[in-house]
Design a protein around this motif. Structure first.
Motif, mmCIF file in Angstrom:
data_model
loop_
_atom_site.group_PDB
_atom_site.id
_atom_site.type_symbol
_atom_site.label_atom_id
_atom_site.label_comp_id
_atom_site.label_asym_id
_atom_site.label_seq_id
_atom_site.Cartn_x
_atom_site.Cartn_y
_atom_site.Cartn_z
ATOM 1 N N GLN A 2 54.302 28.029 34.705
ATOM 2 C CA GLN A 2 53.756 26.562 35.400
ATOM 3 C C GLN A 2 54.904 25.960 36.297
ATOM 4 N N PRO A 3 54.593 25.762 37.447
ATOM 5 C CA PRO A 3 55.644 25.343 38.429
ATOM 6 C C PRO A 3 56.294 23.777 37.772
ATOM 7 N N ASP A 4 55.471 22.871 37.106
ATOM 8 C CA ASP A 4 55.902 21.677 36.858
ATOM 9 C C ASP A 4 56.524 21.628 35.555
ATOM 10 N N ARG A 5 56.982 22.812 35.155
ATOM 11 C CA ARG A 5 57.789 22.988 34.034
ATOM 12 C C ARG A 5 59.251 23.296 34.371
ATOM 13 N N HIS A 6 59.287 23.575 35.468
ATOM 14 C CA HIS A 6 60.913 23.867 36.138
ATOM 15 C C HIS A 6 61.932 24.548 35.185
ATOM 16 N N ILE A 7 61.393 25.482 34.672
ATOM 17 C CA ILE A 7 62.313 26.450 33.782
ATOM 18 C C ILE A 7 63.406 27.156 34.704
ATOM 19 N N SER A 8 64.660 26.987 34.437
ATOM 20 C CA SER A 8 65.739 27.493 35.030
ATOM 21 C C SER A 8 65.756 28.781 35.006
ATOM 22 N N LYS A 9 66.329 29.562 36.135
ATOM 23 C CA LYS A 9 66.460 30.916 36.140
ATOM 24 C C LYS A 9 68.044 31.127 36.909
ATOM 25 N N THR A 10 68.862 31.925 36.093
ATOM 26 C CA THR A 10 70.021 32.285 36.834
ATOM 27 C C THR A 10 70.218 33.518 37.479
ATOM 28 N N TYR A 11 71.010 33.537 38.413
ATOM 29 C CA TYR A 11 71.197 34.832 39.131
ATOM 30 C C TYR A 11 72.659 34.956 39.443
ATOM 31 N N PHE A 12 72.854 36.082 39.441
ATOM 32 C CA PHE A 12 74.478 36.780 39.751
ATOM 33 C C PHE A 12 74.096 37.334 41.116
ATOM 34 N N PHE A 13 74.957 37.177 42.217
ATOM 35 C CA PHE A 13 74.972 38.083 43.335
ATOM 36 C C PHE A 13 76.177 38.112 44.071
ATOM 37 N N TYR A 14 76.430 39.309 44.929
ATOM 38 C CA TYR A 14 77.389 39.352 45.815
ATOM 39 C C TYR A 14 76.854 39.118 47.434
ATOM 40 N N ALA A 15 77.628 38.477 48.190
ATOM 41 C CA ALA A 15 77.043 37.968 49.507
ATOM 42 C C ALA A 15 78.427 38.199 50.397
ATOM 43 N N VAL A 16 77.811 38.335 51.658
ATOM 44 C CA VAL A 16 78.990 38.405 52.822
ATOM 45 C C VAL A 16 79.069 37.102 53.403
ATOM 46 N N GLY A 17 80.430 36.762 53.612
ATOM 47 C CA GLY A 17 80.537 35.451 53.986
ATOM 48 C C GLY A 17 81.619 34.537 53.067
ATOM 49 N N THR A 18 81.801 33.193 53.250
ATOM 50 C CA THR A 18 82.414 32.542 52.391
ATOM 51 C C THR A 18 81.663 31.388 51.747
ATOM 52 N N LEU A 19 82.032 30.939 50.632
ATOM 53 C CA LEU A 19 81.371 29.846 49.754
ATOM 54 C C LEU A 19 82.224 28.838 49.963
ATOM 55 N N THR A 20 82.269 27.959 50.999
ATOM 56 C CA THR A 20 83.077 26.609 51.028
ATOM 57 C C THR A 20 82.561 25.555 50.062
ATOM 58 N N GLU A 21 83.207 24.577 49.965
ATOM 59 C CA GLU A 21 82.733 23.385 49.107
ATOM 60 C C GLU A 21 81.746 22.616 49.793
ATOM 61 N N GLU A 22 81.886 22.734 51.232
ATOM 62 C CA GLU A 22 80.634 22.016 51.979
ATOM 63 C C GLU A 22 79.255 22.917 51.739
ATOM 64 N N LYS A 23 79.552 24.248 51.750
ATOM 65 C CA LYS A 23 78.250 25.009 51.675
ATOM 66 C C LYS A 23 77.608 24.933 50.314
ATOM 67 N N LYS A 24 78.500 24.810 49.248
ATOM 68 C CA LYS A 24 78.103 24.692 47.680
ATOM 69 C C LYS A 24 77.415 23.234 47.671
ATOM 70 N N LYS A 25 77.886 21.953 48.320
ATOM 71 C CA LYS A 25 77.259 20.925 48.194
ATOM 72 C C LYS A 25 75.839 20.798 48.997
#
Length: 206
Positions: free
Chosen positions: A72-95
């Protein structure tokens, strides 16, 4: 032990491998049901879906009510993922991701993202899909990283789209949690087992 509820309903945790599709049948690709014996495959169906090249936690059951509650979309059950990615994850991107990033047509809900470790691209060659490995390895000293992200919705390719919108490209994605239910680290890709009583309660209480 097979978990029973009501009229002997079945609940299984499956570590979905990369390369198979989340469907009961498919004329071209191997499906998640092909990993189960026929007597189980005839009864079970996957709850939600994972993309063909995404691995990790998938629940299969014959309990239609549980399926409905989780999806059900309105229940908003969380889903957690692990990933590898090309690039950098800066504080600005995190925000950007944490505050809800525009994805062309809609804005993703707020998410939680955590940088785990930074790498060189060449350090992660074993995790790259065959059709993209040669392209990424042209720049083996380029930046890459691992991270986890938790979302509360499930648009198509959402996690990949979120990171692309922030200037990063995921090449390995694994779902580790649905709500409070975590993927059993003892399960290799392609393996499954019944949920325990505690896990079933966690899933139903999401």
């Amino acid at each position: 032990m097979i978990i029973q509820a009501g009229d002997d309903m079945l609940y299984y945790m499956f570590n979905k491998p990369q390369g198979c599709v989340t469907a009961r049948t498919d004329e071209i690709h191997r499906t998640v049901m092909d990993y189960f014996p026929k007597e189980l495959a005839q009864r079970l169906h996957p709850v939600g879906r994972l993309d063909k090249d995404t691995c990790g936690l998938l629940i299969l059951t014959d309990d239609g009510d549980l399926d409905f509650r989780i999806m059900q979309p309105d229940r908003h059950i969380s889903k957690t993922y692990f990933f590898y990615a090309v690039g950098t994850l800066t504080e600005e991107k995190k925000k950007l991701i944490e505050n809800g990033i525009p994805l062309g047509g809609f804005t993703a809900r707020e998410a939680e993202i955590k940088l785990i470790r930074e790498f060189r691209i060449g350090d992660l060659e074993e995790f790259m899909p065959d059709d993209r490995r040669s392209r990424y390895m042209k720049n083996p000293n380029g930046p890459a990283f691992s991270a986890s992200v938790t979302i509360c919705e499930g648009k198509k390719h959402q996690v990949k789209r979120m990171l692309e919108a922030a200037g990063c490209r995921i090449f390995y994605l694994r779902r580790d949690m649905i709500g409070a239910l975590a993927l059993d680290p003892a399960l290799s890709q392609g393996e499954y087992r019944p949920l325990t009583e505690k896990e079933l309660i966690q899933l139903k209480n999401n």
